[in-house]
Structure formats: structure tokens, C-alpha cells
Write a protein that holds these residues in place. Structure first.
Motif, short mmCIF file in Angstrom:
data_model
loop_
_atom_site.label_atom_id
_atom_site.label_comp_id
_atom_site.label_asym_id
_atom_site.label_seq_id
_atom_site.Cartn_x
_atom_site.Cartn_y
_atom_site.Cartn_z
N GLY A 79 36.13 44.74 50.90
CA GLY A 79 37.09 43.38 50.36
C GLY A 79 37.29 42.54 49.75
O GLY A 79 36.66 43.52 48.56
N ALA A 80 38.15 41.95 49.59
CA ALA A 80 38.33 40.92 48.61
C ALA A 80 37.48 40.50 47.99
O ALA A 80 37.02 40.52 46.86
N LEU A 81 36.29 40.45 48.31
CA LEU A 81 35.33 38.97 47.96
C LEU A 81 33.98 39.94 47.38
O LEU A 81 33.20 39.65 46.53
N LYS A 105 30.51 48.87 36.30
CA LYS A 105 29.52 49.48 35.04
C LYS A 105 30.38 48.76 33.61
O LYS A 105 29.18 48.27 32.93
N GLU A 106 30.99 48.25 33.33
CA GLU A 106 31.86 48.00 31.79
C GLU A 106 32.67 47.10 31.36
O GLU A 106 33.16 46.45 31.28
N ILE A 107 32.06 46.27 33.27
CA ILE A 107 33.18 44.86 33.02
C ILE A 107 31.60 44.04 33.05
O ILE A 107 30.59 43.93 33.35
N GLY A 108 32.53 42.75 31.91
CA GLY A 108 31.78 42.05 31.58
C GLY A 108 30.30 42.05 31.55
O GLY A 108 29.48 42.88 31.27
N LEU A 118 36.80 42.13 43.60
CA LEU A 118 37.81 42.84 43.51
C LEU A 118 39.21 42.15 43.34
O LEU A 118 40.66 41.92 42.30
N GLY A 119 39.37 41.17 44.24
CA GLY A 119 40.62 40.09 44.89
C GLY A 119 40.51 39.23 43.77
O GLY A 119 41.60 39.04 43.28
N GLY A 120 40.11 39.10 42.82
CA GLY A 120 39.65 38.10 41.81
C GLY A 120 40.80 39.13 40.83
O GLY A 120 40.95 38.53 39.79
N GLU A 171 49.67 33.44 50.84
CA GLU A 171 49.07 34.38 51.39
C GLU A 171 47.16 34.56 50.24
O GLU A 171 47.07 34.30 49.33
N LEU A 172 46.32 35.72 51.34
CA LEU A 172 45.34 35.69 50.76
C LEU A 172 45.48 37.50 50.38
O LEU A 172 45.73 37.81 51.25
N ILE A 173 44.80 37.50 48.91
CA ILE A 173 44.23 39.43 49.26
C ILE A 173 43.03 39.33 50.03
O ILE A 173 42.20 38.56 49.98
#
Ligand SMILES: Cc1cc2nc3c(=O)[nH]c(=O)nc-3n(C[C@H](O)[C@H](O)[C@H](O)COP(=O)(O)OP(=O)(O)OC[C@H]3O[C@@H](n4cnc5c(N)ncnc54)[C@H](O)[C@@H]3O)c2cc1C
Length: 278
Positions: A79-81, A105-108, A118-120, A171-173
Motif C-alpha cells: 500500500g502507498a501508506l 534500514k538505511e533510510i533517514g 513508499l508512496g511519498g 490521481e493517488l498512488i
């Protein structure tokens, strides 16, 4: 010295939809409405006064977009959220898409991993977004919904230019579909430090019957390195694959790195991918 002015929050409007259908109706009716998920990217623009939008659509109430599922045909549906923390906790992601768990693991830092979605990451479309090479290497499909229906866009056609995507204003992802992957998955991020650093270069690949290799931060958009994949698949010497890779990337100098370093690192990552997935 750079100065910036944050706009007053009172000048902004936040719509809270009751359902996905309501969210899509709101988007259809208002061209200026900007989707807001974890707000970790949007907030930076608000804080520095660079974001012009003033009306936002809060996606947080849309619980249906938070799911990680596997379909009977083996497709992983994210899901996008879905947040990075969710990816790290998910046995389904660990089994079907371990390179996404490696990226998460390596994000932020922990706060960003708890809120960032993920959608963001796809919607923001930064060429340095860490999940973009993962989804490119996985041949994923981006599911876009509007009040008029649903479109499925192969990720290779989703990024149209620097921070420009195939998403239309209404549209939304909603989901990212990842087909079953046979082969070894690989991910590597090169940044100033291990956490809370934006990538200088980021890469992901799959080596099985076919070979996919994708890179971020070496062109205006995250990209599949088709020429390098072809050279590797044809059993040409690695030097030929490097030559092919250099011909298809267009890295730049910016505040994080230089074009020369990025080109060298992209080749080093290709070598590492090839030796570690042998
Ligand atoms: C301190 C810090 C560290 C960071 N570190 C990293 C890092 O290491 N790697 C990395 O890749 N990124 C990093 N980021 C960037 C950011 O956290 C990610 O890109 C994150 O995934 C954005 O998700 P979000 O839900 O917060 O998006 P938001 O800020 O809510 O939205 C981002 C964009 O996507 C659009 N959007 C969001 N959801 C949707 C949807 N469902 N449909 C359509 N459009 C949508 C929004 O309109 C907006 O344009 C960092 C940010 C900060 C502030």
C-alpha cells in the motif's frame, strides 16, 4: 547568507477524507489539492518556504493503503501508506523483496522510518530516493486511482523527468505491485554516513535468469542501466559493462557529491553487484 521564511500554518488548509472514494472526489474537484502522506518531504518545503501549495489532502485516515499483502499468484502488494518501519517488520517483505528491507534500514533515522511512506518516496520522485532503484530493479507497477478509475503504470514509465511523474493531478498512488522475483537481490547505498544521509549514489539489482540493475542520483531520474545489464548478460568483460554504464548515466556536481565521484562509484557498485551475486 541564505534566508528563508516559513509561511504561516494558518494560511494552509488540510482536507481529511472519510474514505478512499471521498479522497478521490476531493482531488477531482480541486486541482490545487496536494496529497500529504507522512509529510517528511513536504514539511521541508513548507519550512523553507519553497513549497507553493497551500491546500493539502491528508492521506493518513486511509487505512486501506497501509497493507502489505501477497496475492495467490505471488505478487507482493504494498500500500502507498506503508512506512519504512513496516517494511522492516514485515516477514512478507523479508521473503519476497529483501532488497526493499535493506533500503528501508538505511533510510533517514527512526522518526523518518516511522512516518515516511513508499508512496511519498515515489510521489516526491527525487532522483536520490532510495526505494526507486529497488522498484525499478523489481519491475514493479505503480497503481494510480482516480474518481474515474484505476491505471497501472510500469515503474519504468512512471518517472518522466526531474521530480516529474506520470501521476495526474486527480490521481493517488494507491499500491505498488511487485511480481515474484527469481534470483538474488542486492541493494547498496553510498552516502556521507550510514543513517540520515541522502544518497550520493544508490543501486539495486537482481541476478537470476535475467539481470536487472538500477541506479539513483546519477541522472535526473532514477533509472535502469539497460546497456550495462546487456553487457553483463552477454558475458562481456566487466570493463565493457563499465563503459556501457558510463555511456548511459549523466551524473552532476551538486552539494552532496561530484559528477566524477558519482560515475566512479556507479561503476564500483556494478562490480560489487556482480561479484556479490555470483
Ligand atoms: C531528515 C530526513 C531524512 C531523509 N532520509 C531519506 C533517505 O535516507 N532516503 C530517502 O529516499 N528519502 C529520505 N528522506 C525523504 C522522505 O522521508 C522520503 O522521500 C519519504 O518516503 C517521503 O514519504 P512521505 O510519506 O513523508 O511523503 P510526503 O512528504 O507526505 O509527500 C511527498 C510527495 O509525494 C506526494 N505523495 C505522497 N503520497 C502520495 C500518494 N499516495 N499518491 C500521490 N502522491 C503522493 C506528495 O504530494 C508529495 O509531493 C528524508 C527526509 C528527511 C526530512
Amino acid at each position: 547568507m541564505t534566508t528563508w521564511t516559513s509561511p504561516a500554518i494558518s494560511s494552509m488548509r488540510l482536507e481529511r477524507p472519510r474514505s478512499l472514494a471521498h479522497a478521490l472526489d476531493l482531488l477531482e474537484a480541486d486541482r490545487g489539492l496536494t496529497p500529504m502522506a507522512g509529510c517528511t518531504d513536504l514539511y521541508v518545503g513548507i519550512h523553507f518556504g519553497s513549497l507553493k501549495q497551500r491546500r493539502f489532502l491528508d492521506l493518513q485516515p486511509l487505512a486501506s493503503l497501509r497493507k502489505i499483502q501477497k496475492r495467490p499468484d505471488g505478487t507482493l502488494v504494498l500500500g502507498a501508506l506503508v512506512t519504512y518501519s513496516q517494511c522492516l517488520d514485515s516477514p512478507l517483505v523479508a521473503r519476497a523483496l529483501p532488497m526493499l528491507a535493506s533500503a528501508a534500514k538505511e533510510i533517514g533515522g527512526v522518526q523518518i522510518r516511522n512516518r515516511g511512506t513508499l508512496g511519498g518516496n515515489l510521489g516526491n520522485a527525487s532522483p536520490a530516493g532510495d526505494t526507486l532503484p529497488v522498484f525499478l530493479a523489481a519491475d514493479a507497477t505503480v497503481v494510480l486511482a482516480s474518481a474515474r478509475g484505476v491505471r497501472r503504470v510500469p515503474i519504468s514509465q512512471f518517472f518522466l523527468g526531474y521530480r516529474k511523474t506520470a501521476r495526474r493531478h486527480n490521481e493517488l498512488i494507491t499500491e505498488i505491485e511487485v511480481p515474484p522475483i527469481a534470483g538474488k537481490q542486492w541493494f547498496r547505498k553510498v552516502g556521507t554516513r550510514a543513517a540520515n544521509a541522502i544518497s550520493k549514489v544508490v543501486a539495486a539489482g537482481v541476478r537470476g535468469e535475467g539481470i536487472t540493475f538500477a541506479l539513483g542520483a546519477v541522472a535526473p531520474v532514477a533509472m535502469r542501466a539497460y546497456a550495462a545489464e546487456c553487457a553483463l548478460g552477454s558475458a562481456l568483460p566487466l570493463s565493457e559493462a563499465h563503459r556501457a554504464l558510463r555511456s548511459e548515466i549523466t551524473p552532476i556536481d551538486d552539494l552532496r557529491s561530484t559528477a566524477a565521484y558519482r560515475a566512479r562509484t556507479a561503476c564500483a557498485l556494478l562490480t560489487q553487484f556482480w561479484s556479490e551475486t555470483r
